[in-house]
Motif scaffolding. Structure first.
Motif, PDB file in Angstrom:
ATOM      1  N   ARG A 151      -0.123  -2.210  -4.785  1.00 20.40           N
ATOM      2  CA  ARG A 151      -1.406  -2.724  -5.261  1.00 20.40           C
ATOM      3  C   ARG A 151      -2.553  -1.734  -5.039  1.00 20.40           C
ATOM      4  NH1 ARG A 151      -0.669  -8.402  -5.238  1.00 20.40           N
ATOM      5  NH2 ARG A 151       1.374  -8.732  -6.189  1.00 20.40           N
ATOM      6  N   ALA A 152      -2.396  -0.788  -4.101  1.00 15.23           N
ATOM      7  CA  ALA A 152      -3.458   0.180  -3.806  1.00 15.23           C
ATOM      8  C   ALA A 152      -2.826   1.376  -3.117  1.00 15.23           C
ATOM      9  CB  ALA A 152      -4.540  -0.440  -2.924  1.00 15.23           C
ATOM     10  N   VAL A 177       0.841  -1.202   0.000  1.00 12.71           N
ATOM     11  CA  VAL A 177       0.000   0.000   0.000  1.00 12.71           C
ATOM     12  C   VAL A 177       0.874   1.249   0.000  1.00 12.71           C
ATOM     13  CG1 VAL A 177      -1.779   1.284   1.238  1.00 12.71           C
ATOM     14  CG2 VAL A 177      -1.840  -1.230   1.208  1.00 12.71           C
ATOM     15  N   GLN A 178       0.586   2.171  -0.888  1.00 13.57           N
ATOM     16  CA  GLN A 178       1.262   3.467  -0.925  1.00 13.57           C
ATOM     17  C   GLN A 178       0.405   4.500  -0.189  1.00 13.57           C
ATOM     18  OE1 GLN A 178       0.924   6.030  -4.389  1.00 13.57           O
ATOM     19  NE2 GLN A 178       3.153   6.021  -4.616  1.00 13.57           N
ATOM     20  N   VAL A 179       1.010   5.254   0.711  1.00 11.94           N
ATOM     21  CA  VAL A 179       0.310   6.318   1.447  1.00 11.94           C
ATOM     22  C   VAL A 179       0.864   7.662   0.984  1.00 11.94           C
ATOM     23  CG1 VAL A 179      -0.284   7.300   3.679  1.00 11.94           C
ATOM     24  CG2 VAL A 179      -0.065   4.810   3.425  1.00 11.94           C
ATOM     25  N   ILE A 180      -0.013   8.497   0.427  1.00  8.43           N
ATOM     26  CA  ILE A 180       0.346   9.821  -0.077  1.00  8.43           C
ATOM     27  C   ILE A 180      -0.255  10.844   0.880  1.00  8.43           C
ATOM     28  CG2 ILE A 180       0.202  11.410  -2.031  1.00  8.43           C
ATOM     29  CD1 ILE A 180      -0.559   8.930  -3.765  1.00  8.43           C
ATOM     30  N   ILE A 183      -5.185  13.802 -10.905  1.00  9.33           N
ATOM     31  CA  ILE A 183      -6.019  12.616 -10.672  1.00  9.33           C
ATOM     32  C   ILE A 183      -7.503  12.828 -10.935  1.00  9.33           C
ATOM     33  CG2 ILE A 183      -4.400  11.624  -9.016  1.00  9.33           C
ATOM     34  CD1 ILE A 183      -6.322  12.461  -6.777  1.00  9.33           C
ATOM     35  N   THR A 184      -7.984  14.072 -11.058  1.00  8.75           N
ATOM     36  CA  THR A 184      -9.431  14.251 -11.192  1.00  8.75           C
ATOM     37  C   THR A 184      -9.934  13.870 -12.581  1.00  8.75           C
ATOM     38  OG1 THR A 184      -9.093  16.606 -11.634  1.00  8.75           O
ATOM     39  CG2 THR A 184      -9.618  15.972  -9.375  1.00  8.75           C
ATOM     40  N   LYS A 185      -9.136  14.139 -13.614  1.00  8.43           N
ATOM     41  CA  LYS A 185      -9.522  13.730 -14.967  1.00  8.43           C
ATOM     42  C   LYS A 185      -8.979  12.351 -15.316  1.00  8.43           C
ATOM     43  CE  LYS A 185      -9.873  18.341 -17.076  1.00  8.43           C
ATOM     44  NZ  LYS A 185      -9.345  19.222 -18.164  1.00  8.43           N
ATOM     45  N   THR A 186      -7.832  12.013 -14.765  1.00  6.07           N
ATOM     46  CA  THR A 186      -7.179  10.735 -15.079  1.00  6.07           C
ATOM     47  C   THR A 186      -6.817  10.020 -13.781  1.00  6.07           C
ATOM     48  OG1 THR A 186      -5.048  11.861 -15.234  1.00  6.07           O
ATOM     49  CG2 THR A 186      -6.288  11.550 -17.286  1.00  6.07           C
ATOM     50  N   PRO A 187      -7.791   9.442 -13.101  1.00  8.19           N
ATOM     51  CA  PRO A 187      -7.494   8.735 -11.846  1.00  8.19           C
ATOM     52  C   PRO A 187      -6.565   7.556 -12.101  1.00  8.19           C
ATOM     53  CG  PRO A 187      -9.728   8.264 -12.581  1.00  8.19           C
ATOM     54  CD  PRO A 187      -9.217   9.349 -13.460  1.00  8.19           C
ATOM     55  N   PRO A 188      -5.831   7.124 -11.092  1.00  4.31           N
ATOM     56  CA  PRO A 188      -4.920   5.993 -11.279  1.00  4.31           C
ATOM     57  C   PRO A 188      -5.668   4.718 -11.642  1.00  4.31           C
ATOM     58  CG  PRO A 188      -5.126   6.528  -8.954  1.00  4.31           C
ATOM     59  CD  PRO A 188      -5.797   7.632  -9.708  1.00  4.31           C
ATOM     60  N   ARG A 189      -4.952   3.823 -12.295  1.00  2.00           N
ATOM     61  CA  ARG A 189      -5.537   2.541 -12.697  1.00  2.00           C
ATOM     62  C   ARG A 189      -5.809   1.668 -11.482  1.00  2.00           C
ATOM     63  NH1 ARG A 189      -2.955  -2.186 -13.735  1.00  2.00           N
ATOM     64  NH2 ARG A 189      -0.947  -1.129 -13.527  1.00  2.00           N
ATOM     65  N   LYS A 190      -4.963   1.801 -10.467  1.00  3.75           N
ATOM     66  CA  LYS A 190      -5.117   1.004  -9.251  1.00  3.75           C
ATOM     67  C   LYS A 190      -6.030   1.729  -8.254  1.00  3.75           C
ATOM     68  CE  LYS A 190      -0.592  -1.129  -9.888  1.00  3.75           C
ATOM     69  NZ  LYS A 190       0.793  -1.264  -9.378  1.00  3.75           N
ATOM     70  N   PRO A 191      -6.642   1.010  -7.331  1.00  9.29           N
ATOM     71  CA  PRO A 191      -7.564   1.628  -6.370  1.00  9.29           C
ATOM     72  C   PRO A 191      -6.882   2.668  -5.490  1.00  9.29           C
ATOM     73  CG  PRO A 191      -7.883  -0.742  -6.434  1.00  9.29           C
ATOM     74  CD  PRO A 191      -6.632  -0.462  -7.213  1.00  9.29           C
ATOM     75  N   LEU A 192      -7.596   3.764  -5.240  1.00  7.53           N
ATOM     76  CA  LEU A 192      -7.104   4.839  -4.391  1.00  7.53           C
ATOM     77  C   LEU A 192      -8.180   5.147  -3.362  1.00  7.53           C
ATOM     78  CD1 LEU A 192      -4.775   6.877  -3.973  1.00  7.53           C
ATOM     79  CD2 LEU A 192      -6.000   8.438  -5.500  1.00  7.53           C
ATOM     80  N   LEU A 200      -8.097  -1.261   4.834  1.00  5.51           N
ATOM     81  CA  LEU A 200      -8.995  -1.526   3.710  1.00  5.51           C
ATOM     82  C   LEU A 200      -8.203  -1.753   2.433  1.00  5.51           C
ATOM     83  CD1 LEU A 200     -11.838  -1.663   2.496  1.00  5.51           C
ATOM     84  CD2 LEU A 200     -11.845   0.854   2.428  1.00  5.51           C
ATOM     85  N   ALA A 201      -7.165  -0.936   2.208  1.00 10.72           N
ATOM     86  CA  ALA A 201      -6.323  -1.106   1.025  1.00 10.72           C
ATOM     87  C   ALA A 201      -5.619  -2.455   1.033  1.00 10.72           C
ATOM     88  CB  ALA A 201      -5.300   0.029   0.947  1.00 10.72           C
ATOM     89  N   GLU A 202      -5.229  -2.926   2.217  1.00 10.42           N
ATOM     90  CA  GLU A 202      -4.563  -4.232   2.312  1.00 10.42           C
ATOM     91  C   GLU A 202      -5.520  -5.352   1.925  1.00 10.42           C
ATOM     92  OE1 GLU A 202      -1.238  -3.266   5.781  1.00 10.42           O
ATOM     93  OE2 GLU A 202      -3.225  -4.040   6.343  1.00 10.42           O
TER      94      GLU A 202
END
Length: 255
Positions: free
Chosen positions: A50-51, A14-17, A86-95, A190-192
């Motif tokens: 992964r998320a 999980v990546q945390v931004i 990210i608003t027009k092009t959200p990431p492919r993976k779940p955020l 939840l991301a895990e």
């Protein structure tokens, strides 16, 4: 506090931004936009991630665009990609948005760019643009009616008044309410749960859900098939079935 406008860490898969301008209520300027966009590019480009979780430092998600920076000629939008990329092009993976305090104006539009929302009970969501004779054109006017009943979305957009976390959960915007201060840990948990699943299947499922509104009823089954067919033919699909038969945890390869 670090002077970095955005902090990025990995917690396993999980990546945390973290938007890291608490002295400015995590207002969005050009530096924040560049760093958030780079982080989600890393999320999508990494085989190990992964998320993702998006949050704000200091107990506040984001107050939206930094007006002082705007007056200096800065914008928190990335060309062709929207607010923070990210608003027009959200990431492919779940955020997942982990919201504490306020998510207002552009900050709320970042929440709407996320797939799921975990919020502290004291969180507030709002798009106050009409109070300044502006329009929530960074995604809220388009996306709010897809995330909650249209009449409720219009109430937020036309009054500019905020909604508390309890009501946001009641209308379906917030997936999970937690005690204040616990949003990030709950969002990571939840991301895990998502990250434990087959990455190809997760990404394709998100793609179907986000793409479906633009499909006609006549074409939607064929368009879905174009996306899901490669997943069913993948090594991961065979691994998932084999692991189930052998009563063990699957080992995903992403292919």
């Amino acid at each position: 506090m670090s002077e970095q406008p955005v902090l990025v860490e990995r917690r396993g898969a999980v990546q945390v931004i973290t938007i890291n301008r608490p002295q400015a209520k995590n207002a969005l300027d050009a530096a924040v936009a560049r760093d958030v966009a780079a982080a989600v590019d890393e999320l999508d480009g990494s085989d190990d991630l992964r998320a993702g979780v998006l949050t704000g430092a200091g107990g506040f998600f984001s107050a939206g665009m930094d007006l002082k920076a705007f007056l200096r000629g800065e914008t928190p939008a990335i060309e062709g990609r929207g607010l923070c990329g990210i608003t027009k092009t959200p990431p492919r993976k779940p955020l997942i948005a982990a919201v504490e305090g306020g998510a207002l104006a552009g900050g709320f539009e970042l929440v709407l760019a996320c797939d799921l929302v975990v919020a502290g009970r004291g969180a507030r969501f709002g798009v106050p643009e009409v109070k300044r004779s502006l329009i929530a054109a960074g995604g809220a006017a388009l996306l709010l009616p897809q995330r909650m009943p249209r009449a409720v979305a219009l109430e937020l957009l036309l009054t500019g008044d905020p909604m508390d976390a309890e009501r946001a959960a009641a209308v379906g915007l917030v997936n999970q309410l937690v005690d204040d201060g616990g949003a990030v840990d709950a969002a990571v948990a939840l991301a895990e749960r998502i990250a434990a699943n087959g990455p190809l299947a997760v990404a394709a499922t998100k793609q179907v859900v986000l793409s479906m509104p633009s499909w006609t009823p006549e074409e939607m089954w064929d368009r879905q098939d174009e996306i899901v067919r490669p997943v069913f033919a993948s090594e991961d699909a065979r691994e998932g079935s084999t692991a189930f038969a052998e009563r063990r945890e699957p080992v995903w390869r992403g292919r």
